[in-house]
Design an enzyme around this catalytic site. Structure first.
Site, PDB file in Angstrom:
ATOM      1  N   ASP A 115       0.970  -1.041   0.022  1.00 32.17           N
ATOM      2  CA  ASP A 115      -0.050   0.055  -0.036  1.00 32.17           C
ATOM      3  C   ASP A 115       0.708   1.113  -0.154  1.00 32.17           C
ATOM      4  O   ASP A 115       2.057   1.205   0.217  1.00 32.17           O
ATOM      5  CB  ASP A 115      -1.029  -0.043   1.299  1.00 32.17           C
ATOM      6  N   ASP A 117      -0.102   4.912   1.040  1.00 34.09           N
ATOM      7  CA  ASP A 117      -0.112   5.872   2.005  1.00 34.09           C
ATOM      8  C   ASP A 117      -0.108   5.506   3.383  1.00 34.09           C
ATOM      9  O   ASP A 117      -0.830   4.283   3.581  1.00 34.09           O
ATOM     10  CB  ASP A 117      -1.717   6.731   2.061  1.00 34.09           C
ATOM     11  N   ARG A 142     -14.186  12.601  -0.658  1.00 33.69           N
ATOM     12  CA  ARG A 142     -12.962  13.415  -0.619  1.00 33.69           C
ATOM     13  C   ARG A 142     -12.218  14.142  -1.629  1.00 33.69           C
ATOM     14  O   ARG A 142     -12.006  15.225  -1.833  1.00 33.69           O
ATOM     15  CB  ARG A 142     -11.832  12.471   0.283  1.00 33.69           C
ATOM     16  N   SER A 150      -2.470   0.921  -4.594  1.00 34.66           N
ATOM     17  CA  SER A 150      -2.875   2.038  -3.922  1.00 34.66           C
ATOM     18  C   SER A 150      -4.533   2.764  -4.231  1.00 34.66           C
ATOM     19  O   SER A 150      -4.759   2.998  -5.179  1.00 34.66           O
ATOM     20  CB  SER A 150      -1.952   3.510  -4.175  1.00 34.66           C
ATOM     21  N   GLY A 151      -4.914   3.284  -3.054  1.00 33.32           N
ATOM     22  CA  GLY A 151      -6.208   3.763  -3.219  1.00 33.32           C
ATOM     23  C   GLY A 151      -5.838   5.214  -3.566  1.00 33.32           C
ATOM     24  O   GLY A 151      -7.154   6.192  -3.687  1.00 33.32           O
ATOM     25  N   ASP A 207      -2.036  -0.956   5.651  1.00 35.02           N
ATOM     26  CA  ASP A 207      -2.391  -0.364   6.962  1.00 35.02           C
ATOM     27  C   ASP A 207      -3.676  -0.264   7.423  1.00 35.02           C
ATOM     28  O   ASP A 207      -4.091  -0.068   8.556  1.00 35.02           O
ATOM     29  CB  ASP A 207      -1.542   1.091   7.172  1.00 35.02           C
TER      30      ASP A 207
END
Length: 259
Positions: free
Chosen positions: A34, A36, A79, A122-123, A190
């Site tokens: 991941d 972030d 967001r 990654s998101g 995470d």
């Protein structure tokens, strides 16, 4: 058993790894991270939101999503919508501000020496992390793409969102493309949106993670340096330094600072 051991580890302030037995345990060949709060420090969406003056609002939504309290796709749309109207130049500004998690370069460098294929799922946003991926010589990148029209962010993403399920699919696709059985893969993350990816991997590592992920991961690391991942894979500090010394890249730093 994992849940019980996670609770025990938290109470004793130690890290415990539980891994499936068999040959695959000793022959991992592909790893995905991941981005972030795992490969890099902080959340990129919050850094972008700071330019729009809505960092606190976005942070609250991010934290709820990472705890698994909100649907990730819905939270991402909320967001990203706050970024509407920002000049596209903020992407480059934020990309320059990104800081790797201590130990990240050592981790990638060492795994590449061992023949691992390394990548990120990654998101976050491809436009922000592509430069970092190139710098680290990663083999693959999967992330969302921010929509830009007339030099400004529209507050939307292009295409399918890289959510919890998509992260697991990306891991499987990368493994298939590389010819690596899923049992020989490692995933590190995470947040709650990493649950499926870590569950699918041969070894799922929760890195300074939220409780929802720690409970299902094979191991949960609370050590704040990413090269702790190497120790779970059986690589010692002495072996890392010996390899760096052989390549002329050894930097002597205190153990607790990572590298």
């Amino acid at each position: 058993m994992r849940k019980s051991l996670a609770e025990l580890a938290a109470g004793l302030d130690i890290d415990i790894a539980v891994e499936r037995g068999g040959l695959a345990r000793r022959s991992k060949r592909l790893i995905v991270f991941d981005v972030d709060s795992t490969l890099v420090q902080g959340e990129v969406i919050e850094m972008l939101a700071a330019h729009a003056g809505v960092e606190d609002k976005v942070r609250a939504v991010t934290e709820a999503a990472m705890r698994g309290e909100l649907d990730f796709t819905e939270s991402l749309e909320q967001r990203v919508a706050t970024l509407e109207g920002l000049p596209a130049s903020v992407i480059d500004e934020v990309a320059e501000q990104i800081e790797l998690t201590p130990g990240a370069r050592t981790t990638i460098r060492t795994l590449r020496r061992l023949g691992f294929r390394c990548g990120v799922v990654s998101g976050g946003f491809r436009q922000v992390i592509e430069g970092l991926a190139h710098d680290l010589e990663l083999d693959f990148v999967r992330a969302n793409t921010l929509e830009i029209v007339d030099g400004k962010l529209t507050g939307k993403v292009i295409g399918d969102v890289v959510d919890r399920a998509a992260k697991a699919r990306a891991l499987r696709e990368f493994a298939d493309d590389a010819g690596v059985p899923i049992e020989q893969t490692v995933a590190v993350g995470d947040g709650a949106n990493d649950i499926d990816m870590l569950s699918a991997a041969g070894l799922g590592i929760a890195f300074n993670a939220k409780p929802a992920l720690r409970e299902v991961a094979d191991t949960a690391l609370s050590y704040p340096y990413l090269d702790a991942v190497l120790f779970v894979l059986g690589v010692t500090r002495e072996e890392i330094e010996a390899a760096d010394r052989g390549d002329g890249t050894l930097r002597r730093v205190p153990l607790e600072h990572g590298a």
